[in-house]
Design a protein around this motif. Sequence first.
Motif, PDB file in Angstrom:
ATOM      1  N   GLU A 113       0.820  -1.208   0.000  1.00 55.26           N
ATOM      2  CA  GLU A 113       0.000   0.000   0.000  1.00 55.26           C
ATOM      3  C   GLU A 113       0.855   1.259   0.000  1.00 55.26           C
ATOM      4  OE1 GLU A 113      -3.147   0.245  -0.460  1.00 55.26           O
ATOM      5  OE2 GLU A 113      -3.416  -1.926  -0.513  1.00 55.26           O
ATOM      6  N   GLN A 114       1.982   1.195   0.709  1.00 57.72           N
ATOM      7  CA  GLN A 114       2.890   2.335   0.724  1.00 57.72           C
ATOM      8  C   GLN A 114       3.454   2.598  -0.672  1.00 57.72           C
ATOM      9  OE1 GLN A 114       6.057   1.922   3.579  1.00 57.72           O
ATOM     10  NE2 GLN A 114       6.916   3.940   3.123  1.00 57.72           N
ATOM     11  N   MET A 115       3.797   1.503  -1.381  1.00 60.28           N
ATOM     12  CA  MET A 115       4.316   1.652  -2.738  1.00 60.28           C
ATOM     13  C   MET A 115       3.238   2.163  -3.690  1.00 60.28           C
ATOM     14  SD  MET A 115       6.770   1.559  -4.827  1.00 60.28           S
ATOM     15  CE  MET A 115       8.024   0.845  -3.756  1.00 60.28           C
ATOM     16  N   ARG A 116       1.992   1.689  -3.511  1.00 59.90           N
ATOM     17  CA  ARG A 116       0.888   2.171  -4.351  1.00 59.90           C
ATOM     18  C   ARG A 116       0.685   3.673  -4.150  1.00 59.90           C
ATOM     19  NH1 ARG A 116      -2.801  -0.855  -6.668  1.00 59.90           N
ATOM     20  NH2 ARG A 116      -4.461   0.612  -6.145  1.00 59.90           N
ATOM     21  N   HIS A 117       0.797   4.121  -2.888  1.00 62.81           N
ATOM     22  CA  HIS A 117       0.658   5.551  -2.608  1.00 62.81           C
ATOM     23  C   HIS A 117       1.810   6.342  -3.235  1.00 62.81           C
ATOM     24  CE1 HIS A 117      -0.371   9.232  -0.525  1.00 62.81           C
ATOM     25  NE2 HIS A 117       0.883   9.311  -0.099  1.00 62.81           N
ATOM     26  N   GLN A 118       3.023   5.763  -3.159  1.00 63.64           N
ATOM     27  CA  GLN A 118       4.201   6.438  -3.721  1.00 63.64           C
ATOM     28  C   GLN A 118       4.086   6.576  -5.244  1.00 63.64           C
ATOM     29  OE1 GLN A 118       7.893   4.671  -2.401  1.00 63.64           O
ATOM     30  NE2 GLN A 118       9.065   5.637  -4.052  1.00 63.64           N
ATOM     31  N   LEU A 119       3.517   5.544  -5.895  1.00 66.93           N
ATOM     32  CA  LEU A 119       3.371   5.577  -7.357  1.00 66.93           C
ATOM     33  C   LEU A 119       2.119   6.334  -7.798  1.00 66.93           C
ATOM     34  CD1 LEU A 119       4.329   1.866  -8.204  1.00 66.93           C
ATOM     35  CD2 LEU A 119       5.759   3.898  -8.469  1.00 66.93           C
ATOM     36  N   GLY A 120       1.282   6.699  -6.851  1.00 71.10           N
ATOM     37  CA  GLY A 120       0.043   7.401  -7.203  1.00 71.10           C
ATOM     38  C   GLY A 120      -1.053   6.486  -7.683  1.00 71.10           C
ATOM     39  N   LEU A 121      -0.914   5.176  -7.462  1.00 72.70           N
ATOM     40  CA  LEU A 121      -1.905   4.220  -7.960  1.00 72.70           C
ATOM     41  C   LEU A 121      -3.132   4.138  -7.065  1.00 72.70           C
ATOM     42  CD1 LEU A 121       0.512   1.333  -9.051  1.00 72.70           C
ATOM     43  CD2 LEU A 121      -0.586   3.069 -10.484  1.00 72.70           C
ATOM     44  N   ASP A 122      -3.080   4.785  -5.888  1.00 68.67           N
ATOM     45  CA  ASP A 122      -4.242   4.760  -4.995  1.00 68.67           C
ATOM     46  C   ASP A 122      -5.202   5.912  -5.293  1.00 68.67           C
ATOM     47  OD1 ASP A 122      -2.457   6.691  -4.237  1.00 68.67           O
ATOM     48  OD2 ASP A 122      -2.717   6.398  -2.076  1.00 68.67           O
ATOM     49  N   ARG A 123      -4.848   6.756  -6.282  1.00 66.53           N
ATOM     50  CA  ARG A 123      -5.726   7.863  -6.658  1.00 66.53           C
ATOM     51  C   ARG A 123      -6.798   7.368  -7.626  1.00 66.53           C
ATOM     52  NH1 ARG A 123      -2.302  12.371  -6.209  1.00 66.53           N
ATOM     53  NH2 ARG A 123      -1.094  12.139  -4.293  1.00 66.53           N
ATOM     54  N   PRO A 124      -7.936   8.100  -7.740  1.00 71.02           N
ATOM     55  CA  PRO A 124      -8.937   7.741  -8.779  1.00 71.02           C
ATOM     56  C   PRO A 124      -8.293   7.752 -10.157  1.00 71.02           C
ATOM     57  CG  PRO A 124      -9.807   9.381  -7.251  1.00 71.02           C
ATOM     58  CD  PRO A 124      -8.358   9.244  -6.911  1.00 71.02           C
ATOM     59  N   ILE A 125      -8.822   6.888 -11.051  1.00 69.02           N
ATOM     60  CA  ILE A 125      -8.176   6.710 -12.348  1.00 69.02           C
ATOM     61  C   ILE A 125      -8.213   7.992 -13.178  1.00 69.02           C
ATOM     62  CG2 ILE A 125     -10.266   5.823 -13.464  1.00 69.02           C
ATOM     63  CD1 ILE A 125      -8.402   3.922 -15.031  1.00 69.02           C
ATOM     64  N   TRP A 126      -9.305   8.774 -13.033  1.00 65.83           N
ATOM     65  CA  TRP A 126      -9.377  10.010 -13.809  1.00 65.83           C
ATOM     66  C   TRP A 126      -8.327  11.013 -13.345  1.00 65.83           C
ATOM     67  CZ3 TRP A 126     -10.207  14.444 -11.076  1.00 65.83           C
ATOM     68  CH2 TRP A 126     -10.803  14.310  -9.809  1.00 65.83           C
ATOM     69  N   GLU A 127      -8.049  10.980 -12.027  1.00 66.63           N
ATOM     70  CA  GLU A 127      -7.027  11.887 -11.490  1.00 66.63           C
ATOM     71  C   GLU A 127      -5.635  11.470 -11.974  1.00 66.63           C
ATOM     72  OE1 GLU A 127      -7.397  12.506  -7.306  1.00 66.63           O
ATOM     73  OE2 GLU A 127      -5.363  13.337  -7.145  1.00 66.63           O
ATOM     74  N   GLN A 128      -5.442  10.132 -12.051  1.00 68.48           N
ATOM     75  CA  GLN A 128      -4.159   9.636 -12.572  1.00 68.48           C
ATOM     76  C   GLN A 128      -3.985  10.061 -14.026  1.00 68.48           C
ATOM     77  OE1 GLN A 128      -3.244   5.476 -11.742  1.00 68.48           O
ATOM     78  NE2 GLN A 128      -4.862   5.428 -10.194  1.00 68.48           N
ATOM     79  N   TYR A 129      -5.099   9.989 -14.789  1.00 65.88           N
ATOM     80  CA  TYR A 129      -5.018  10.339 -16.209  1.00 65.88           C
ATOM     81  C   TYR A 129      -4.721  11.829 -16.395  1.00 65.88           C
ATOM     82  CZ  TYR A 129      -6.302  11.102 -21.062  1.00 65.88           C
ATOM     83  OH  TYR A 129      -6.272  11.474 -22.381  1.00 65.88           O
ATOM     84  N   LEU A 130      -5.408  12.662 -15.639  1.00 62.05           N
ATOM     85  CA  LEU A 130      -5.177  14.105 -15.766  1.00 62.05           C
ATOM     86  C   LEU A 130      -3.737  14.467 -15.390  1.00 62.05           C
ATOM     87  CD1 LEU A 130      -8.488  15.619 -14.331  1.00 62.05           C
ATOM     88  CD2 LEU A 130      -7.771  15.436 -16.721  1.00 62.05           C
ATOM     89  N   ARG A 131      -3.236  13.828 -14.363  1.00 64.89           N
ATOM     90  CA  ARG A 131      -1.847  14.106 -13.974  1.00 64.89           C
ATOM     91  C   ARG A 131      -0.886  13.651 -15.062  1.00 64.89           C
ATOM     92  NH1 ARG A 131       0.669  11.448  -8.640  1.00 64.89           N
ATOM     93  NH2 ARG A 131       0.277   9.613  -9.909  1.00 64.89           N
ATOM     94  N   TYR A 132      -1.215  12.489 -15.693  1.00 64.30           N
ATOM     95  CA  TYR A 132      -0.355  11.994 -16.767  1.00 64.30           C
ATOM     96  C   TYR A 132      -0.358  12.969 -17.949  1.00 64.30           C
ATOM     97  CZ  TYR A 132       1.572   9.064 -20.415  1.00 64.30           C
ATOM     98  OH  TYR A 132       2.345   8.586 -21.442  1.00 64.30           O
ATOM     99  N   MET A 133      -1.569  13.458 -18.330  1.00 66.57           N
ATOM    100  CA  MET A 133      -1.666  14.372 -19.469  1.00 66.57           C
ATOM    101  C   MET A 133      -0.951  15.695 -19.176  1.00 66.57           C
ATOM    102  SD  MET A 133      -3.065  12.882 -21.964  1.00 66.57           S
ATOM    103  CE  MET A 133      -3.423  14.272 -23.017  1.00 66.57           C
ATOM    104  N   ARG A 134      -1.070  16.160 -17.910  1.00 62.80           N
ATOM    105  CA  ARG A 134      -0.378  17.410 -17.558  1.00 62.80           C
ATOM    106  C   ARG A 134       1.126  17.243 -17.710  1.00 62.80           C
ATOM    107  NH1 ARG A 134      -2.208  17.906 -12.747  1.00 62.80           N
ATOM    108  NH2 ARG A 134      -0.385  17.092 -11.648  1.00 62.80           N
ATOM    109  N   ASN A 135       1.638  16.125 -17.253  1.00 57.13           N
ATOM    110  CA  ASN A 135       3.080  15.876 -17.394  1.00 57.13           C
ATOM    111  C   ASN A 135       3.469  15.675 -18.855  1.00 57.13           C
ATOM    112  OD1 ASN A 135       3.357  15.998 -14.619  1.00 57.13           O
ATOM    113  ND2 ASN A 135       3.116  13.781 -14.343  1.00 57.13           N
ATOM    114  N   LEU A 136       2.550  15.017 -19.625  1.00 53.09           N
ATOM    115  CA  LEU A 136       2.852  14.761 -21.044  1.00 53.09           C
ATOM    116  C   LEU A 136       2.986  16.069 -21.816  1.00 53.09           C
ATOM    117  CD1 LEU A 136       3.182  12.674 -23.322  1.00 53.09           C
ATOM    118  CD2 LEU A 136       0.696  12.759 -23.647  1.00 53.09           C
ATOM    119  N   MET A 137       2.126  17.032 -21.502  1.00 54.11           N
ATOM    120  CA  MET A 137       2.199  18.328 -22.175  1.00 54.11           C
ATOM    121  C   MET A 137       3.522  19.030 -21.901  1.00 54.11           C
ATOM    122  SD  MET A 137      -0.502  18.752 -23.981  1.00 54.11           S
ATOM    123  CE  MET A 137      -0.478  17.001 -24.320  1.00 54.11           C
ATOM    124  N   GLN A 138       4.183  18.649 -20.804  1.00 55.91           N
ATOM    125  CA  GLN A 138       5.483  19.225 -20.466  1.00 55.91           C
ATOM    126  C   GLN A 138       6.645  18.348 -20.930  1.00 55.91           C
ATOM    127  OE1 GLN A 138       5.183  19.714 -16.216  1.00 55.91           O
ATOM    128  NE2 GLN A 138       3.616  21.296 -16.345  1.00 55.91           N
TER     129      GLN A 138
END
Length: 338
Positions: free
Chosen positions: A51-76
Amino acid sequence: MGFGQLIARRMLLLLLVLFGVTVVTFSVSHLVPGDPARMLVGQRASQEVVEQMRHQLGLDRPIWEQYLRYMRNLMQGDLGISIRTQRPVVEDLVIFFPATLELALTAMFLAVAVGIPLGIVSATRKDTVADHVSRVLSVAGVSTPLFWLGLVALLVLYGRLGWLPGSGRLDPFIVPPPRLTGFLLLDSLLAGRPDAFWSTVRHLVLPALCLSYVHLAVVTRQVRASMLEVLSQDYIRTALANGIPGRSVIYRHALRNALIPTVTVVGLAVGDLLGGAILTETIFAWPGMGSYVVDSINFLDFPAIMGFTVFIAVGYVLINLVVDLTYMWLDPRIRAVG
């Protein structure tokens, strides 16, 4: 439409393509059963550590939040950190992609250098022995599965005859040249290392031949069909009737028009070679993008899988842009219409 307008429109379409690719790939990769955090910490790790590793990787967040964070980083320009290698995905692509590109370009060079002349000979000598041989080779190339061809070539030319090496990019006793471009052929020449250059050439032969054979057959069939159609046109018959040498008619007038549909085939083949190199690299243990993405899939390395997919999608769009620009260069009528 001019070259500038075409490029601008394709850049806008590229954004739409990237959005669609990221939505599909992100959804599919997160629907696959499995837990990358568990694979990273090991099967014997406690649930608390997982669970600690999931939190560190951001996998415990809602999937839409993970996607938005990925797209924000992708734009950069940030494709994330690989779960498996713990390096930025961009850095991994820079390390592995030159090997794949070197293999794909060599295969494409063989397919074009052999396929176009073979198609011309087949069309200009229709229903002769040369035409029949070319058509048999083309049908065999289109019909032969790549994995079967690779295994047979490996068994015969490496296992039985020992003529060519069967895996890797260099012989194990040869020190690699300093990495400047990642292309071993080029780096060997720049470093003045003929031993490394010839070793690289020998290692390229088998995978490049197998990878190119299918596309060589497609190019040959396309050139033959296009040449036959062009050679039946009135302006070709008129040129021949006016005494213009046949070789000049074929190469200065017929071939240029026949190459227009062939450009499409070659453009699609380049994109296909980059994606299709995965199978070839697996068979010949070629340390390129194919091996990298297969290992990433086995490890459920989502950022690496996404990075590879986005990278290939961008490559496809840019290759199609080059194909369209080549169309406009080859045929002034297309340039006028846009």
